[in-house]
Design a protein around this motif. Structure first.
Motif, PDB file in Angstrom:
ATOM      1  N   VAL A   1      12.720  41.226  19.987  1.00 28.30           N
ATOM      2  CA  VAL A   1      14.015  40.706  19.552  1.00 28.30           C
ATOM      3  C   VAL A   1      14.877  41.883  19.115  1.00 28.30           C
ATOM      4  O   VAL A   1      14.416  42.766  18.385  1.00 28.30           O
ATOM      5  CB  VAL A   1      13.864  39.704  18.388  1.00 28.30           C
ATOM      6  CG1 VAL A   1      15.229  39.174  17.949  1.00 28.30           C
ATOM      7  CG2 VAL A   1      12.958  38.554  18.791  1.00 28.30           C
ATOM      8  N   ALA A   2      16.134  41.894  19.548  1.00 29.63           N
ATOM      9  CA  ALA A   2      17.044  42.973  19.188  1.00 29.63           C
ATOM     10  C   ALA A   2      17.255  43.006  17.679  1.00 29.63           C
ATOM     11  O   ALA A   2      17.323  41.961  17.025  1.00 29.63           O
ATOM     12  CB  ALA A   2      18.380  42.800  19.904  1.00 29.63           C
ATOM     13  N   THR A   3      17.372  44.225  17.138  1.00 28.56           N
ATOM     14  CA  THR A   3      17.535  44.386  15.700  1.00 28.56           C
ATOM     15  C   THR A   3      18.762  43.652  15.178  1.00 28.56           C
ATOM     16  O   THR A   3      18.716  42.995  14.128  1.00 28.56           O
ATOM     17  CB  THR A   3      17.645  45.884  15.341  1.00 28.56           C
ATOM     18  OG1 THR A   3      16.450  46.554  15.751  1.00 28.56           O
ATOM     19  CG2 THR A   3      17.845  46.083  13.847  1.00 28.56           C
ATOM     20  N   GLU A   4      19.865  43.724  15.903  1.00 34.22           N
ATOM     21  CA  GLU A   4      21.091  43.070  15.441  1.00 34.22           C
ATOM     22  C   GLU A   4      20.940  41.556  15.372  1.00 34.22           C
ATOM     23  O   GLU A   4      21.533  40.895  14.506  1.00 34.22           O
ATOM     24  CB  GLU A   4      22.287  43.427  16.332  1.00 34.22           C
ATOM     25  CG  GLU A   4      22.083  43.133  17.813  1.00 34.22           C
ATOM     26  CD  GLU A   4      21.576  44.321  18.599  1.00 34.22           C
ATOM     27  OE1 GLU A   4      21.879  44.400  19.817  1.00 34.22           O
ATOM     28  OE2 GLU A   4      20.902  45.183  18.009  1.00 34.22           O
ATOM     29  N   ASP A   5      20.101  40.983  16.248  1.00 36.01           N
ATOM     30  CA  ASP A   5      19.870  39.539  16.206  1.00 36.01           C
ATOM     31  C   ASP A   5      19.038  39.168  14.979  1.00 36.01           C
ATOM     32  O   ASP A   5      19.306  38.147  14.324  1.00 36.01           O
ATOM     33  CB  ASP A   5      19.166  39.074  17.480  1.00 36.01           C
ATOM     34  CG  ASP A   5      20.078  39.103  18.694  1.00 36.01           C
ATOM     35  OD1 ASP A   5      21.285  38.856  18.517  1.00 36.01           O
ATOM     36  OD2 ASP A   5      19.599  39.393  19.804  1.00 36.01           O
ATOM     37  N   ILE A   6      18.026  39.979  14.677  1.00 42.22           N
ATOM     38  CA  ILE A   6      17.208  39.717  13.492  1.00 42.22           C
ATOM     39  C   ILE A   6      18.071  39.777  12.239  1.00 42.22           C
ATOM     40  O   ILE A   6      17.992  38.905  11.355  1.00 42.22           O
ATOM     41  CB  ILE A   6      16.049  40.727  13.391  1.00 42.22           C
ATOM     42  CG1 ILE A   6      15.153  40.651  14.631  1.00 42.22           C
ATOM     43  CG2 ILE A   6      15.229  40.478  12.124  1.00 42.22           C
ATOM     44  CD1 ILE A   6      14.062  41.712  14.668  1.00 42.22           C
ATOM     45  N   ILE A   7      18.907  40.806  12.150  1.00 40.59           N
ATOM     46  CA  ILE A   7      19.783  40.962  10.988  1.00 40.59           C
ATOM     47  C   ILE A   7      20.707  39.752  10.852  1.00 40.59           C
ATOM     48  O   ILE A   7      20.899  39.212   9.753  1.00 40.59           O
ATOM     49  CB  ILE A   7      20.599  42.264  11.108  1.00 40.59           C
ATOM     50  CG1 ILE A   7      19.661  43.478  10.997  1.00 40.59           C
ATOM     51  CG2 ILE A   7      21.685  42.336  10.035  1.00 40.59           C
ATOM     52  CD1 ILE A   7      20.334  44.807  11.264  1.00 40.59           C
TER      53      ILE A   7
ATOM     54  N   VAL B   1      11.337  31.788  19.823  1.00 45.28           N
ATOM     55  CA  VAL B   1      11.445  32.586  18.603  1.00 45.28           C
ATOM     56  C   VAL B   1      12.841  32.467  18.004  1.00 45.28           C
ATOM     57  O   VAL B   1      12.999  32.370  16.780  1.00 45.28           O
ATOM     58  CB  VAL B   1      11.101  34.063  18.889  1.00 45.28           C
ATOM     59  CG1 VAL B   1      11.355  34.929  17.660  1.00 45.28           C
ATOM     60  CG2 VAL B   1       9.647  34.186  19.321  1.00 45.28           C
ATOM     61  N   PHE B   2      13.875  32.445  18.837  1.00 42.03           N
ATOM     62  CA  PHE B   2      15.240  32.285  18.343  1.00 42.03           C
ATOM     63  C   PHE B   2      15.386  30.953  17.603  1.00 42.03           C
ATOM     64  O   PHE B   2      16.058  30.874  16.562  1.00 42.03           O
ATOM     65  CB  PHE B   2      16.236  32.368  19.500  1.00 42.03           C
ATOM     66  CG  PHE B   2      16.733  33.764  19.763  1.00 42.03           C
ATOM     67  CD1 PHE B   2      15.846  34.830  19.842  1.00 42.03           C
ATOM     68  CD2 PHE B   2      18.077  34.019  19.938  1.00 42.03           C
ATOM     69  CE1 PHE B   2      16.292  36.119  20.078  1.00 42.03           C
ATOM     70  CE2 PHE B   2      18.537  35.308  20.183  1.00 42.03           C
ATOM     71  CZ  PHE B   2      17.644  36.364  20.246  1.00 42.03           C
ATOM     72  N   LYS B   3      14.771  29.906  18.137  1.00 50.08           N
ATOM     73  CA  LYS B   3      14.830  28.603  17.476  1.00 50.08           C
ATOM     74  C   LYS B   3      14.115  28.640  16.129  1.00 50.08           C
ATOM     75  O   LYS B   3      14.584  28.046  15.147  1.00 50.08           O
ATOM     76  CB  LYS B   3      14.202  27.529  18.376  1.00 50.08           C
ATOM     77  CG  LYS B   3      15.041  27.178  19.598  1.00 50.08           C
ATOM     78  CD  LYS B   3      14.363  26.106  20.427  1.00 50.08           C
ATOM     79  CE  LYS B   3      15.213  25.724  21.641  1.00 50.08           C
ATOM     80  NZ  LYS B   3      14.547  24.689  22.469  1.00 50.08           N
ATOM     81  N   GLN B   4      12.975  29.354  16.060  1.00 47.17           N
ATOM     82  CA  GLN B   4      12.251  29.487  14.794  1.00 47.17           C
ATOM     83  C   GLN B   4      13.069  30.253  13.771  1.00 47.17           C
ATOM     84  O   GLN B   4      13.131  29.885  12.592  1.00 47.17           O
ATOM     85  CB  GLN B   4      10.912  30.180  15.033  1.00 47.17           C
ATOM     86  CG  GLN B   4       9.920  29.391  15.861  1.00 47.17           C
ATOM     87  CD  GLN B   4       8.637  30.161  16.126  1.00 47.17           C
ATOM     88  OE1 GLN B   4       8.203  30.972  15.315  1.00 47.17           O
ATOM     89  NE2 GLN B   4       8.029  29.912  17.265  1.00 47.17           N
TER      90      GLN B   4
ATOM     91  N   CYS C   1      10.928  38.747   9.628  1.00 43.92           N
ATOM     92  CA  CYS C   1      10.459  39.856  10.474  1.00 43.92           C
ATOM     93  C   CYS C   1       9.152  39.489  11.168  1.00 43.92           C
ATOM     94  O   CYS C   1       8.925  39.860  12.320  1.00 43.92           O
ATOM     95  CB  CYS C   1      10.280  41.117   9.628  1.00 43.92           C
ATOM     96  SG  CYS C   1      11.833  41.863   9.090  1.00 43.92           S
ATOM     97  N   GLY C   2       8.285  38.764  10.456  1.00 44.08           N
ATOM     98  CA  GLY C   2       7.031  38.319  11.060  1.00 44.08           C
ATOM     99  C   GLY C   2       7.259  37.366  12.219  1.00 44.08           C
ATOM    100  O   GLY C   2       6.583  37.441  13.242  1.00 44.08           O
ATOM    101  N   ILE C   3       8.226  36.460  12.071  1.00 42.92           N
ATOM    102  CA  ILE C   3       8.564  35.538  13.160  1.00 42.92           C
ATOM    103  C   ILE C   3       9.093  36.314  14.359  1.00 42.92           C
ATOM    104  O   ILE C   3       8.728  36.056  15.509  1.00 42.92           O
ATOM    105  CB  ILE C   3       9.600  34.506  12.679  1.00 42.92           C
ATOM    106  CG1 ILE C   3       8.995  33.604  11.595  1.00 42.92           C
ATOM    107  CG2 ILE C   3      10.101  33.656  13.847  1.00 42.92           C
ATOM    108  CD1 ILE C   3       9.988  32.651  10.960  1.00 42.92           C
ATOM    109  N   ALA C   4       9.961  37.282  14.085  1.00 39.79           N
ATOM    110  CA  ALA C   4      10.586  38.047  15.165  1.00 39.79           C
ATOM    111  C   ALA C   4       9.583  38.910  15.915  1.00 39.79           C
ATOM    112  O   ALA C   4       9.801  39.240  17.087  1.00 39.79           O
ATOM    113  CB  ALA C   4      11.708  38.915  14.603  1.00 39.79           C
ATOM    114  N   ARG C   5       8.482  39.268  15.285  1.00 40.50           N
ATOM    115  CA  ARG C   5       7.491  40.152  15.915  1.00 40.50           C
ATOM    116  C   ARG C   5       6.752  39.491  17.070  1.00 40.50           C
ATOM    117  O   ARG C   5       6.061  40.157  17.831  1.00 40.50           O
ATOM    118  CB  ARG C   5       6.464  40.622  14.879  1.00 40.50           C
ATOM    119  CG  ARG C   5       6.950  41.714  13.941  1.00 40.50           C
ATOM    120  CD  ARG C   5       5.820  42.212  13.086  1.00 40.50           C
ATOM    121  NE  ARG C   5       4.768  42.823  13.883  1.00 40.50           N
ATOM    122  CZ  ARG C   5       3.556  43.118  13.412  1.00 40.50           C
ATOM    123  NH1 ARG C   5       3.217  42.822  12.177  1.00 40.50           N
ATOM    124  NH2 ARG C   5       2.658  43.685  14.192  1.00 40.50           N
TER     125      ARG C   5
END
Length: 234
Positions: free
Chosen positions: A165-171, A134-137, A157-161
């Protein structure tokens, strides 16, 4: 005597086969009738939901985007439970929501009930992804020129779901994927929640739509410096 017993056995086997064919025909006819009713967007009796409502409540499943089939099924079941949709209608609704590879699979499968279809979807499309995947995506996905920042945010957000995944990483991934080094974009990296980031991205989109006005200094024409004339010595 033995020949007559064999004939009787053959007849009974034929009757059993015809009964099975008749049952299969009856099931397929019920499915066709339900599909016909749904194609006219008629809500089922006692179930206040139709395909137009369902399309607004849940995205179709294709099996091609990486979205987990188990999560899609969970979302689908929650909606079906909320509206008290019967098992027969669930099969029809789920079939109508399949696209891409999942739709092709539906054509080939022999599933005629929702429980069987659900089990087969999981068996075929339940590909386990890791946090690293997911991190690579997220790192590879960048905002394109033909999408708004808000659309890009929801895709991320859909990829992270797919995993936790930690919120700070998504941001961080979202802000970096904007590809904007201006102060407006950089400031969003300090958001403490996805709700806060979504609000600021909405404002960011509005700012980007405002045409840039040239400054007064740029509007003023440049004054031509007078050329110096050389005096000839007498």
């Amino acid at each position: 005597m033995q020949h007559r017993d064999q004939v009787v056995a053959n007849v009974e086997a034929e009757i059993q086969h015809l009964q099975q064919v008749e049952m299969l025909y009856a099931v397929r006819k019920r499915v066709a009738d339900l599909e016909n009713a749904l194609s006219q967007n008629k809500p089922a009796r006692g179930e206040d939901i139709d395909m137009s409502d369902l399309n607004a409540l849940i995205q179709p499943f294709s099996g091609d985007t990486g979205y987990p089939v188990t999560r899609w099924i969970d979302d689908f079941v929650k909606i079906m439970d909320t509206y008290c949709v019967s098992e027969k209608k669930r099969f029809i609704f789920a079939k109508r929501l399949l696209t891409g590879s999942a739709r092709s699979f539906m054509i080939e499968t022999a599933a005629l009930t929702w429980p069987v279809l659900r089990a087969e979807l999981i068996a075929v499309f339940d590909v386990r992804v890791t946090v690293l995947d997911v991190f690579k995506q997220l790192e590879a996905r960048k905002k394109s020129k033909n999408e708004s920042a808000l659309q890009y945010f929801f895709v991320m957000c859909g990829i992270a779901r797919q995993v936790e995944v930690a919120t700070e990483d998504i941001i961080r991934f979202v802000v970096e994927g904007l590809g904007d080094n201006s102060g407006a974009a950089s400031a969003m990296a300090y958001c403490e929640s996805l709700e806060e980031l979504r609000t600021k991205i909405t404002i960011y989109d509005k700012i980007k739509k405002v045409p840039v006005q040239p400054s007064k200094r740029e509007e003023q024409p440049k004054m031509m410096k007078p050329q110096k004339t050389l005096r000839k010595n007498a």
